[in-house]
Design an enzyme around this catalytic site. Sequence first.
Site, PDB file in Angstrom:
ATOM      1  N   SER A 147       0.844  -1.191   0.000  1.00  0.00           N
ATOM      2  CA  SER A 147       0.000   0.000   0.000  1.00  0.00           C
ATOM      3  C   SER A 147       0.887   1.252   0.000  1.00  0.00           C
ATOM      4  O   SER A 147       2.085   1.159  -0.251  1.00  0.00           O
ATOM      5  CB  SER A 147      -0.933  -0.021   1.204  1.00  0.00           C
ATOM      6  OG  SER A 147      -1.915   0.984   1.073  1.00  0.00           O
ATOM      7  N   ASN A 148       0.295   2.384   0.244  1.00  0.00           N
ATOM      8  CA  ASN A 148       1.083   3.611   0.335  1.00  0.00           C
ATOM      9  C   ASN A 148       0.539   4.458   1.474  1.00  0.00           C
ATOM     10  O   ASN A 148      -0.428   4.079   2.126  1.00  0.00           O
ATOM     11  CB  ASN A 148       1.067   4.364  -0.996  1.00  0.00           C
ATOM     12  CG  ASN A 148      -0.338   4.712  -1.409  1.00  0.00           C
ATOM     13  OD1 ASN A 148      -1.018   5.480  -0.738  1.00  0.00           O
ATOM     14  ND2 ASN A 148      -0.796   4.135  -2.514  1.00  0.00           N
ATOM     15  N   ARG A 149       1.139   5.600   1.719  1.00  0.00           N
ATOM     16  CA  ARG A 149       0.827   6.350   2.937  1.00  0.00           C
ATOM     17  C   ARG A 149      -0.328   7.328   2.784  1.00  0.00           C
ATOM     18  O   ARG A 149      -0.596   8.110   3.688  1.00  0.00           O
ATOM     19  CB  ARG A 149       2.086   7.078   3.431  1.00  0.00           C
ATOM     20  CG  ARG A 149       3.130   6.094   3.962  1.00  0.00           C
ATOM     21  CD  ARG A 149       4.419   6.807   4.291  1.00  0.00           C
ATOM     22  NE  ARG A 149       4.180   7.980   5.099  1.00  0.00           N
ATOM     23  CZ  ARG A 149       4.930   9.079   5.067  1.00  0.00           C
ATOM     24  NH1 ARG A 149       5.956   9.146   4.238  1.00  0.00           N
ATOM     25  NH2 ARG A 149       4.653  10.106   5.824  1.00  0.00           N
TER      26      ARG A 149
END
Length: 419
Positions: free
Chosen positions: A223-225
């Site tokens: 995923s990403n932030r």
Amino acid sequence: MLNLTHSHSRMTLSASDSPRIVLGVAGGIAAYKAVEILRRLRESGYFVSPILTPDALRFVGAVTFSALASEPVRTSLYGDPTTPIPHTYLGQNADLIVVAPATAHVIARYAMGLADDLLTATLLASRAPVLLCPAMHTEMWEQPSVQENLATLRRRGVLVMEPDDGRLAGNDSGAGRLPAPEAIVTLIEKIVRGGESSLLAGRRILVTAGGTREPIDPVRVISNRSSGKQGHALAEVAARLGARVELVTTVGTELALDVRSRIVVRRVSTAAEMAEVVFELAPSVDAIIMAAAVADFTVVPAERKLKKETGVPEVHLVATTDILLELTKRRLPGQVLVGFAAETDRVLERAVEKMRRKRCDLLVVNDVSATGVGFEHATNEVHMIDRDENVTTVSLRSKEAVSYEILSSVATLFSRGEL
Ligand SMILES: Cc1cc2nc3c(=O)[nH]c(=O)nc-3n(C[C@H](O)[C@H](O)[C@H](O)COP(=O)(O)O)c2cc1C
């Protein structure tokens, strides 16, 4: 035309029609304040049909309400000379049902799905948005049963205006006081008439938000932030500016009360799910704002959890669909496309390259390595690049304030398209 949407249905009013409000009044000490709410609503041009519960009649008189309302007060499911089925008539024709004050008793009955008087039967026989204004003693307000009933109703899309702290009946004071009639009417105006400005009135806007999650196996994801905060702020501000919003998001959120009924939320998780929902909605919207951080790569997930005992697994990444690029190919005439880019170096240079590749109308770029900018922050600083590669910088400010700038540019693009 004035357009109204909410989570269940969509309706259109001609501007000459008065919005129709059902004003439910339950049997609490604050019932007398409902007279003032009624008076103010009538002064603002609403058609108001009051429903008093049998217990409300112990606190206030029907005559006062009938004298001020658009039609006589109704108090019973039975014996109405004007219509044999008052609850369906009122529920189906309402643009908004407001219950003020909402007692613990009426809240419980509504949460349970009971329909044992005209007010609760009308609440059940309607697809209109509902605003509850609870008022009661602090001990009642803090009861887990009351709070759980309200949580249930909120989950179902009911709007709940928090009571004020202040003087209560019997010399007590604390949380549970009905907010001032003026504040209730201001909120009603925002819900029904669609916010503070008509800059985007009648427009349908699709906003994507949050980071996608690509499963590697049944327990792990790439995923990403992205927190979804900028996308959610864009959705709220667009609704406040009069738009009807489709919010496709990977993150749960508590949207602001005044705009919740104008935003339809679709939850997704992976880039493929996001693409599917966006492509489904795209033909019916005037603008698409791709604020989500969509994974560029995904994985064919393992069916079972990868075990470390079998060594470090090799993960084979495959490209996802480039949603923005695909949208530019499928774009409808006059449709406005806004892309987002998060960069960490050569920010403007890379953004211009992206703009040339994607050919959207506006590219919003942020330098996510800078302080207070981008992922997870409440603030943002962005550069907006248009098709002619003009750059407008929006200096560091709240994500809400940044949203106003982006949406003003979208409104300008709409007006240019119409010339
Ligand atoms: C003087 C008095 C004041 C009351 N005030 C409240 C109140 O502010 N909020 C509330 O939830 N119940 C209040 N109650 C209790 C309700 O009247 C009672 O629960 C009633 O069944 C509510 O009926 P209804 O919700 O169908 O109108 C009060 C009762 C009395 C006798």
